[in-house]
Design an enzyme around this catalytic site. Structure first.
Site, mmCIF file in Angstrom:
data_model
loop_
_atom_site.group_PDB
_atom_site.id
_atom_site.type_symbol
_atom_site.label_atom_id
_atom_site.label_comp_id
_atom_site.label_asym_id
_atom_site.label_seq_id
_atom_site.Cartn_x
_atom_site.Cartn_y
_atom_site.Cartn_z
ATOM 1 N N ASP A 138 8.251 47.864 119.516
ATOM 2 C CA ASP A 138 9.298 48.810 119.817
ATOM 3 C C ASP A 138 9.697 48.268 121.373
ATOM 4 O O ASP A 138 9.251 47.767 122.142
ATOM 5 C CB ASP A 138 8.287 50.017 120.236
ATOM 6 C CG ASP A 138 9.000 51.353 120.788
ATOM 7 O OD1 ASP A 138 10.269 51.526 120.119
ATOM 8 O OD2 ASP A 138 8.486 52.260 121.361
ATOM 9 N N ILE A 162 7.690 58.684 117.440
ATOM 10 C CA ILE A 162 6.714 59.507 117.957
ATOM 11 C C ILE A 162 5.668 58.903 118.753
ATOM 12 O O ILE A 162 4.807 58.064 118.448
ATOM 13 C CB ILE A 162 5.857 60.233 116.783
ATOM 14 C CG1 ILE A 162 6.760 60.808 115.638
ATOM 15 C CG2 ILE A 162 5.106 61.386 117.356
ATOM 16 C CD1 ILE A 162 7.428 61.921 115.847
ATOM 17 N N ASP A 163 5.527 59.073 120.155
ATOM 18 C CA ASP A 163 4.407 58.883 120.833
ATOM 19 C C ASP A 163 4.069 60.110 121.694
ATOM 20 O O ASP A 163 2.720 59.977 121.718
ATOM 21 C CB ASP A 163 5.115 57.891 121.988
ATOM 22 C CG ASP A 163 4.243 57.062 122.879
ATOM 23 O OD1 ASP A 163 2.898 57.317 122.723
ATOM 24 O OD2 ASP A 163 4.382 56.124 123.655
ATOM 25 N N HIS A 221 14.695 57.872 118.315
ATOM 26 C CA HIS A 221 13.688 57.611 119.284
ATOM 27 C C HIS A 221 13.389 58.959 119.916
ATOM 28 O O HIS A 221 14.033 59.887 119.964
ATOM 29 C CB HIS A 221 14.260 56.642 120.225
ATOM 30 C CG HIS A 221 14.307 55.300 119.812
ATOM 31 N ND1 HIS A 221 13.527 54.142 120.346
ATOM 32 C CD2 HIS A 221 14.640 54.393 118.816
ATOM 33 C CE1 HIS A 221 13.343 53.023 119.789
ATOM 34 N NE2 HIS A 221 14.137 53.132 118.761
ATOM 35 N N SER A 225 11.362 61.287 119.678
ATOM 36 C CA SER A 225 11.258 62.464 118.398
ATOM 37 C C SER A 225 10.020 63.288 118.519
ATOM 38 O O SER A 225 9.925 63.794 117.521
ATOM 39 C CB SER A 225 12.113 62.162 117.433
ATOM 40 O OG SER A 225 13.448 61.658 117.494
ATOM 41 N N SER A 226 9.453 63.286 119.465
ATOM 42 C CA SER A 226 8.089 64.072 119.374
ATOM 43 C C SER A 226 8.679 65.543 119.597
ATOM 44 O O SER A 226 9.762 65.842 120.276
ATOM 45 C CB SER A 226 7.235 63.713 120.607
ATOM 46 O OG SER A 226 6.470 62.596 120.619
ATOM 47 N N ASP A 279 16.208 45.774 121.568
ATOM 48 C CA ASP A 279 16.984 46.670 122.283
ATOM 49 C C ASP A 279 18.087 46.171 123.298
ATOM 50 O O ASP A 279 17.638 45.994 124.456
ATOM 51 C CB ASP A 279 16.176 47.812 123.195
ATOM 52 C CG ASP A 279 16.931 48.769 123.883
ATOM 53 O OD1 ASP A 279 18.192 48.782 123.762
ATOM 54 O OD2 ASP A 279 16.285 49.508 124.292
ATOM 55 N N HIS A 328 12.804 59.693 125.930
ATOM 56 C CA HIS A 328 11.364 59.474 126.048
ATOM 57 C C HIS A 328 10.588 60.475 126.758
ATOM 58 O O HIS A 328 11.003 61.078 127.776
ATOM 59 C CB HIS A 328 11.105 57.888 126.459
ATOM 60 C CG HIS A 328 11.607 57.016 125.335
ATOM 61 N ND1 HIS A 328 12.346 55.875 125.748
ATOM 62 C CD2 HIS A 328 11.647 56.705 124.028
ATOM 63 C CE1 HIS A 328 12.726 55.126 124.960
ATOM 64 N NE2 HIS A 328 12.157 55.703 123.775
ATOM 65 N N GLY A 329 9.227 60.412 126.307
ATOM 66 C CA GLY A 329 8.159 61.415 127.392
ATOM 67 C C GLY A 329 8.316 62.873 126.917
ATOM 68 O O GLY A 329 8.753 63.065 126.018
HETATM 69 ZN ZN LIG Z 1 12.490 54.160 122.132
#
Ligand SMILES: [Zn+2]
Length: 344
Positions: free
Chosen positions: A83, A276-277, A232, A234-235, A105, A198-199
């Protein structure tokens, strides 16, 4: 041997109109929980490690852990993905440790914070594609800088992410440029910027088209019908998990994630990989907090890590079902990296 490349997995997903969740992983509990969910739903899976995860767990531990997970579940196709790679070397060392897919990236410079030019992005991504494809390994590129359309701020994930205020133009991938980028680099999948970040703190309200530009995905898919698109950040940030954390001494501020329906809309328009993180982090933390608050005398880590695994497994199962991944594991026959290398 159930290891699979991103290319093969997403080609299958595209042919059968589903997407594959890509779960971030940096420890054994996450790995076991995600694989148990894949097994319970019969789903192929993408496990991904960021540079932060690699530094946390150690590359050798991660490599052996993946070997173990593949051996425990030989019938589940597993794509091991890097990632947010930031340099050629980061991508090469991932391949050396058994990753079957890497993300370069190049939307950011090697420092992982400074937005890069289009020319730089094309050049570095093309180098990574040349290296990776020679080894049969797949490549995800990124065009546009991830960040919030509400605040114009980039976001940090394990120290990776833009630190300066971004323009609307930077925050939204340009469909015409995306078409050129894919042609000039040869990437297998493309991460696009359309307002996700993110987050846990993605949106300050239920997202609408002003802050989550799903129409950008549709426009890119029209120009690139054969390129696998990646969402990205996408939680969905389930409110019940945030509540459970706060009910047991936590302090998660009001926040909204990406609704499952919006992701499903993306899947109808070429989205094949959904990162998903946060949701699994929330699942683990809510379960651990509950045990520690309800049983303050408890000091055996297994007594709170097992509930954490159960909670992560439940979240992962939800994603496999919602994205249409469930039931596809047994239908995929994976080819070796040598076969993939010769096919490029
Ligand atoms: Zn990402």
């Amino acid at each position: 041997m159930a290891r699979i490349t991103l290319r093969q997995l997403l080609d299958h997903a595209a042919a059968h109109d589903y997407a594959v969740p890509a779960f971030n992983m940096s420890n054994m509990e996450q790995g076991l929980a995600i694989m148990a969910a894949a097994d319970a739903t019969g789903s192929p899976v993408i496990l991904q490690a960021s540079r932060g995860a690699r530094a946390y767990a150690n590359d050798v531990v991660l490599a052996k852990l993946i070997d173990a997970l593949v051996e425990i579940y030989p019938h589940i196709p597993v794509c091991m993905h890097l990632d947010h790679g930031n340099t050629l070397a980061t991508c090469v060392t991932a391949v050396q440790h058994g990753f079957t897919s890497v993300m370069m990236d190049g939307s950011l410079m090697a420092d992982g914070n400074t937005p890069a030019s289009y020319a730089y992005n094309v050049e570095i991504t093309r180098q990574v594609v040349q290296m990776a494809h020679a080894a049969g390994v797949s490549v995800e590129g990124e065009l546009g800088v991830l960040g919030s359309l509400e605040t114009g701020m980039g976001d940090q994930e394990d120290g990776h992410g833009a630190t300066e205020k971004l323009s609307h133009e930077q925050l939204l991938t340009d469909p015409e440029e995306a078409e050129r980028f894919v042609a000039e680099t040869g990437v297998d999948a493309l991460a696009v910027a359309m307002g996700t970040s993110h987050g846990a703190y993605k949106f300050s309200r239920q997202p609408d088209g002003d802050v989550l530009a799903m129409d950008v995905i549709e426009a890119i898919h029209k120009r690139l019908p054969n390129t696998h698109l990646v969402m990205h950040g996408s939680s969905s940030v389930p409110q019940d998990l945030c509540q459970l954390i706060n009910d047991h001494g936590g302090e998660i501020k009001p926040t909204w994630g990406v609704p499952l329906e919006e992701i499903q809309r993306g899947i109808r328009h070429g989205v094949r990989k959904v990162n998903i993180d946060t949701d699994l982090r929330l699942a683990a933390t809510s379960a651990i907090r509950e045990v520690l608050v309800m049983s303050p005398g408890e000091f055996d880590p297994r007594k709170y890590l097992k509930p954490a695994m159960d909670s992560m497994k439940a979240q992962a199962m939800l994603k496999f079902e919602a994205f249409g991944t469930a039931g596809h594991a047994e239908k995929i026959r994976s080819r070796s990296l040598s076969q993939m290398a010769l096919a490029y």
